[in-house]
Design a protein around this motif. Structure first.
Motif, PDB file in Angstrom:
ATOM      1  N   LEU A 112       0.863  -1.186   0.000  1.00 19.10           N
ATOM      2  CA  LEU A 112       0.000   0.000   0.000  1.00 19.10           C
ATOM      3  C   LEU A 112       0.904   1.242   0.000  1.00 19.10           C
ATOM      4  CD1 LEU A 112      -2.615  -1.185   2.652  1.00 19.10           C
ATOM      5  CD2 LEU A 112      -2.956  -1.051   0.178  1.00 19.10           C
ATOM      6  N   HIS A 113       1.509   1.515  -1.155  1.00 21.84           N
ATOM      7  CA  HIS A 113       2.617   2.476  -1.229  1.00 21.84           C
ATOM      8  C   HIS A 113       2.206   3.907  -0.934  1.00 21.84           C
ATOM      9  CE1 HIS A 113       5.332  -0.599  -2.660  1.00 21.84           C
ATOM     10  NE2 HIS A 113       4.466  -0.942  -3.605  1.00 21.84           N
ATOM     11  N   PHE A 114       0.909   4.202  -0.962  1.00 19.11           N
ATOM     12  CA  PHE A 114       0.450   5.567  -0.709  1.00 19.11           C
ATOM     13  C   PHE A 114      -0.128   5.714   0.697  1.00 19.11           C
ATOM     14  CE2 PHE A 114       0.839   5.289  -5.217  1.00 19.11           C
ATOM     15  CZ  PHE A 114       1.139   6.569  -5.662  1.00 19.11           C
ATOM     16  N   LEU A 115       0.045   4.675   1.512  1.00 18.52           N
ATOM     17  CA  LEU A 115      -0.518   4.687   2.866  1.00 18.52           C
ATOM     18  C   LEU A 115       0.196   5.716   3.737  1.00 18.52           C
ATOM     19  CD1 LEU A 115      -2.785   3.000   4.209  1.00 18.52           C
ATOM     20  CD2 LEU A 115      -1.005   1.603   5.244  1.00 18.52           C
ATOM     21  N   GLU A 116      -0.594   6.528   4.428  1.00 19.75           N
ATOM     22  CA  GLU A 116      -0.053   7.536   5.336  1.00 19.75           C
ATOM     23  C   GLU A 116      -0.323   7.192   6.799  1.00 19.75           C
ATOM     24  OE1 GLU A 116      -1.621  11.336   4.146  1.00 19.75           O
ATOM     25  OE2 GLU A 116      -1.192  10.937   2.031  1.00 19.75           O
ATOM     26  N   VAL A 117      -1.401   6.482   7.053  1.00 19.24           N
ATOM     27  CA  VAL A 117      -1.785   6.119   8.419  1.00 19.24           C
ATOM     28  C   VAL A 117      -2.146   4.642   8.468  1.00 19.24           C
ATOM     29  CG1 VAL A 117      -3.445   6.480  10.296  1.00 19.24           C
ATOM     30  CG2 VAL A 117      -2.642   8.431   8.958  1.00 19.24           C
ATOM     31  N   MET A 118      -1.467   3.873   9.329  1.00 17.13           N
ATOM     32  CA  MET A 118      -1.847   2.488   9.577  1.00 17.13           C
ATOM     33  C   MET A 118      -2.072   2.304  11.077  1.00 17.13           C
ATOM     34  SD  MET A 118       0.112  -1.208   9.147  1.00 17.13           S
ATOM     35  CE  MET A 118       0.326  -1.152   7.371  1.00 17.13           C
ATOM     36  N   VAL A 119      -3.300   1.972  11.432  1.00 17.46           N
ATOM     37  CA  VAL A 119      -3.662   1.694  12.822  1.00 17.46           C
ATOM     38  C   VAL A 119      -4.368   0.351  12.865  1.00 17.46           C
ATOM     39  CG1 VAL A 119      -4.981   2.438  14.844  1.00 17.46           C
ATOM     40  CG2 VAL A 119      -3.925   4.147  13.353  1.00 17.46           C
ATOM     41  N   ILE A 120      -3.737  -0.647  13.488  1.00 13.92           N
ATOM     42  CA  ILE A 120      -4.357  -1.956  13.730  1.00 13.92           C
ATOM     43  C   ILE A 120      -4.109  -2.249  15.201  1.00 13.92           C
ATOM     44  CG2 ILE A 120      -4.426  -4.404  13.134  1.00 13.92           C
ATOM     45  CD1 ILE A 120      -3.267  -3.656  10.395  1.00 13.92           C
ATOM     46  N   SER A 121      -5.089  -1.974  16.033  1.00 14.17           N
ATOM     47  CA  SER A 121      -4.844  -2.035  17.471  1.00 14.17           C
ATOM     48  C   SER A 121      -5.991  -2.691  18.219  1.00 14.17           C
ATOM     49  CB  SER A 121      -4.615  -0.626  18.029  1.00 14.17           C
ATOM     50  OG  SER A 121      -5.804   0.127  18.014  1.00 14.17           O
ATOM     51  N   GLY A 122      -5.630  -3.255  19.374  1.00 14.51           N
ATOM     52  CA  GLY A 122      -6.626  -3.842  20.267  1.00 14.51           C
ATOM     53  C   GLY A 122      -7.200  -5.155  19.786  1.00 14.51           C
ATOM     54  N   ARG A 139       5.520   6.665   2.849  1.00 20.94           N
ATOM     55  CA  ARG A 139       4.689   7.861   3.071  1.00 20.94           C
ATOM     56  C   ARG A 139       4.045   7.843   4.462  1.00 20.94           C
ATOM     57  NH1 ARG A 139       2.771  10.097  -2.322  1.00 20.94           N
ATOM     58  NH2 ARG A 139       3.873   8.850  -3.886  1.00 20.94           N
ATOM     59  N   LEU A 140       4.284   6.792   5.234  1.00 19.88           N
ATOM     60  CA  LEU A 140       3.638   6.665   6.539  1.00 19.88           C
ATOM     61  C   LEU A 140       4.035   7.810   7.480  1.00 19.88           C
ATOM     62  CD1 LEU A 140       3.613   2.986   7.894  1.00 19.88           C
ATOM     63  CD2 LEU A 140       1.663   4.395   7.269  1.00 19.88           C
ATOM     64  N   THR A 141       3.022   8.393   8.128  1.00 27.09           N
ATOM     65  CA  THR A 141       3.265   9.344   9.220  1.00 27.09           C
ATOM     66  C   THR A 141       2.855   8.748  10.561  1.00 27.09           C
ATOM     67  OG1 THR A 141       1.083  10.368   8.944  1.00 27.09           O
ATOM     68  CG2 THR A 141       2.927  11.320   7.697  1.00 27.09           C
ATOM     69  N   GLN A 142       1.963   7.746  10.538  1.00 28.11           N
ATOM     70  CA  GLN A 142       1.532   7.085  11.776  1.00 28.11           C
ATOM     71  C   GLN A 142       1.548   5.573  11.574  1.00 28.11           C
ATOM     72  OE1 GLN A 142      -2.041   8.587  13.811  1.00 28.11           O
ATOM     73  NE2 GLN A 142      -2.038  10.322  12.391  1.00 28.11           N
ATOM     74  N   LEU A 143       2.234   4.873  12.479  1.00 30.25           N
ATOM     75  CA  LEU A 143       2.214   3.406  12.497  1.00 30.25           C
ATOM     76  C   LEU A 143       1.863   2.976  13.918  1.00 30.25           C
ATOM     77  CD1 LEU A 143       2.648   0.634  11.246  1.00 30.25           C
ATOM     78  CD2 LEU A 143       5.092   0.846  11.760  1.00 30.25           C
ATOM     79  N   VAL A 144       0.648   2.480  14.083  1.00 31.22           N
ATOM     80  CA  VAL A 144       0.128   2.100  15.404  1.00 31.22           C
ATOM     81  C   VAL A 144      -0.328   0.647  15.350  1.00 31.22           C
ATOM     82  CG1 VAL A 144      -1.587   2.588  17.187  1.00 31.22           C
ATOM     83  CG2 VAL A 144      -0.613   4.470  15.846  1.00 31.22           C
ATOM     84  N   LEU A 145       0.429  -0.227  16.024  1.00 30.80           N
ATOM     85  CA  LEU A 145       0.115  -1.664  16.062  1.00 30.80           C
ATOM     86  C   LEU A 145       0.018  -2.112  17.520  1.00 30.80           C
ATOM     87  CD1 LEU A 145       2.659  -2.871  13.334  1.00 30.80           C
ATOM     88  CD2 LEU A 145       0.243  -2.309  13.010  1.00 30.80           C
ATOM     89  N   GLU A 146      -0.624  -1.334  18.366  1.00 30.20           N
ATOM     90  CA  GLU A 146      -0.601  -1.584  19.802  1.00 30.20           C
ATOM     91  C   GLU A 146      -1.707  -2.544  20.239  1.00 30.20           C
ATOM     92  OE1 GLU A 146      -0.820   2.423  21.116  1.00 30.20           O
ATOM     93  OE2 GLU A 146      -2.992   2.537  20.953  1.00 30.20           O
TER      94      GLU A 146
END
Length: 596
Positions: A112-122, A139-146
């Motif tokens: 997903l080369h244009f992805l800027e925000v990835m959140v997979i949490s909980g 291009r990611l500015t947020q990577l949240v895998l909590e």
């Protein structure tokens, strides 16, 4: 003639096609017409969906059809001008423990080369490792895998995500060292790697993270000293390095962080003293240094912290004297914990006693004499004065404590009849701990209709309480009831079945008689049961076999007879749990003979 007719018709056809093409072009450039999502992006998302074996959130059931950008794919957003996926956000609803995803993170998400925000949490049942392919998401500015169950190591290649501003991998099972390559992420504002099993030092390469505002590495196995470079993050407002294995002194450089609001270094192996320069933290609101090896005195300079509302320096080796803090010092203080140091206070200092405190925790501070009189009792929510040498003063202690929820006065020398306790009306106490004193009187002063609905913990063990166990009303919230080692007599009331939230019951070492009521088997949440060393007779009711989550039980030293329930966990508890009775039999004791 026919040729010209054909040419004329051809001109009409081209004219129509030209008008149609212009119309399509105008329609495609209209603001309301969003392009269909990229087939590459759609394939990447569907590959992730295929790697999820179970989805009780029901999120992925919406991922159908050819267009992942039409708003119908839950958690997926696209750039309206390009039709490329730029946001993937899948989060468990707050406080909903029954929803989760089970599976792994597909490496195809790295496409997903244009992805800027990835959140997979909980999602708590997403396992496996963090795919190295995520380093392609430049291009990611947020990577949240909590708050998943990811394992393995943090990929070194994540250091290539140069635009990253927020990185949170907290609440997983990650191991190994924090990659030094993360020091390349110079745009990072927030980094949260808490609640994993990371080891080794805090990387010195972090010195380049000059934009950092939030740093949480708590609840890991990090070792070595706190590097001086942490003091160079001039924008930091939050530092939590607690619950690690960090050693050495608190670096002086930390006290140059003028914007710092929260500093937690609790439960490490830090040594040395609390530096006088702590007063330089002009914005500091919360200071937590508990559970270390700190020595010396609490510096007087702490009184100049105008915004400090939470102070916890408990469980260290700090010694007398306390600083002579003016009554107007630390004016914002709401919560203080000086417990379990080498302090001999004698009495509670005026600068503590006169504050409008919410929490006052002074356990193990060698307090003497009567219980202290707080001048603003209406604000107190939690009091811990346990492990001191207090002897009296209970009759007016609780007067006007209308907000009190938790009180702990255990391990003192308090001598009073508990019927003398005068609790404010409409008090919503949740926890009472008076164990190991010299209290007398009956239980009805504590367990009654006015206090029963809110109380979750009652511990009055190791006293001289007498009388019978009172009846229990419906609607109880009680989770812990410890009446052990008293002079209580009479039977166990059948109404004990009303304590449906009860997890721990200890009535051992009393003079309780009669039989074990079968209604005890209705306490399905019970994990700890101790009714040993009493005068109970009859059998262990078979109804207790319904309590399948029991982790500890003791029926020792009564006058019980008959077969032990032959179901787990009762038939696998150690034999000592049933020792010194009349004639108990069955596993783990000898087999029963004849009819029981």
């Amino acid at each position: 003639m026919q040729f010209w007719v054909w040419v004329s018709n051809l001109v009409l056809i081209f004219s129509f096609l030209s008008q149609f093409s212009e119309g399509v072009a105008k329609a495609s450039s209209a603001p309301n017409a969003a392009p269909i999502c990229s087939e590459e992006d759609r394939a990447s998302l569907l590959s992730f969906k295929a790697s999820i074996l179970q989805d009780t959130t029901d999120t992925l059931s919406s991922w159908t059809g050819r267009d992942c950008c039409d708003g119908g794919w839950e958690g997926v957003q696209c750039n309206p001008s390009t039709g490329r996926v730029n946001v993937l956000q899948i989060q468990r609803p707050a406080r909903d423990s029954d929803t989760y995803m089970k599976g792994t993170l597909s490496r195809s998400l790295g496409n997903l080369h244009f992805l800027e925000v990835m959140v997979i949490s909980g999602m708590k049942h997403i396992t496996g490792s963090i795919p190295a392919s995520f380093s392609n998401l430049t291009r990611l500015t947020q990577l949240v895998l909590e708050d998943n169950s990811l394992g393995g190591y943090i990929p070194l290649s994540l250091g290539r995500l140069s635009l990253l501003q927020s990185l949170s991998l907290s609440g997983n099972h990650l191991k190994g060292q924090i990659p030094p390559t993360l020091g390349s992420l110079r745009n990072l504002i927030q980094i949260n790697l808490a609640r994993n099993s990371l080891s080794g030092p805090i990387p010195l390469t972090f010195t380049t993270l000059r934009n950092l505002q939030y740093l949480d590495l708590s609840y890991n196995l990090l070792s070595g000293p706190i590097p001086d470079c942490v003091g160079e993050f001039k924008n930091l407002t939050y530092i939590d390095l607690s619950y690690n294995l960090l050693t050495g002194k608190i670096p002086i450089s930390l006290f140059g962080l003028a914007n710092l609001l929260d500093l937690s270094l609790s439960y490490n192996k830090l040594t040395g003293s609390i530096p006088d320069q702590i007063s330089n933290l002009k914005s500091l609101a919360s200071l937590q240094l508990s559970g270390n090896l700190l020595t010396g005195h609490i510096p007087l300079s702490i009184s100049r912290l105008q915004n400090l509302w939470y102070l916890n320096v408990s469980r260290n080796g700090l010694s007398d004297p306390l600083p002579a803090i003016p009554i107007r010092g630390v004016p914002a203080l709401l919560s203080i914990d000086l417990s379990y140091n080498n302090l001999s206070l004698g009495i509670v200092p005026d600068w503590i006693r006169t504050k409008q405190l919410k929490d006052a925790h002074l356990a193990g501070c060698k307090l003497k004499g009567d219980l202290p009189h707080f001048t603003r009792p209406d604000s107190l929510s939690s009091i811990d004065l346990s492990d001191n040498f207090l002897v009296d003063g209970i009759s007016n202690f609780f007067t006007n404590m209308s907000s009190l929820q938790k009180v702990k006065l255990s391990n003192n020398q308090l001598r009073f009849n508990i019927s003398r306790i005068k609790l404010p009306e409409e008090l919503s106490l949740s926890s009472i701990d008076f164990h190991a004193n010299q209290l007398v009187g009956s239980l009805s002063a504590i367990i009654n209709n006015s206090t029963g609905s809110s109380l979750q913990v009652i511990d009055i063990s190791n006293n001289f309480i007498s009388g019978h166990i009172p009846e229990f009303a419906e609607g109880s919230s009680l989770k812990t009831l410890n009446l052990g080692s008293n002079n209580i007599s009479g039977p166990i009331p059948a109404s004990i079945s009303n304590l449906i939230e009860l997890e721990r019951l200890d009535i051992s070492r009393n003079h309780i008689l009669g039989t074990i009521p079968s209604s005890l088997g209705q306490l399905l949440k019970l994990q700890w049961l101790d009714i040993s060393i009493n005068g109970l007779t009859g059998q262990i009711p078979g109804s207790l076999s319904q309590i399948t989550g029991l982790k500890h039980a003791s029926f020792r030293a009564n006058r019980l007879c008959g077969q032990i329930p032959q179901t787990r966990p009762f038939n696998i508890f150690p034999a000592v749990a049933y020792a010194h009775n009349l004639c108990l039999c069955g596993k783990p004791l000898q087999a029963c003979k004849g009819k029981i």
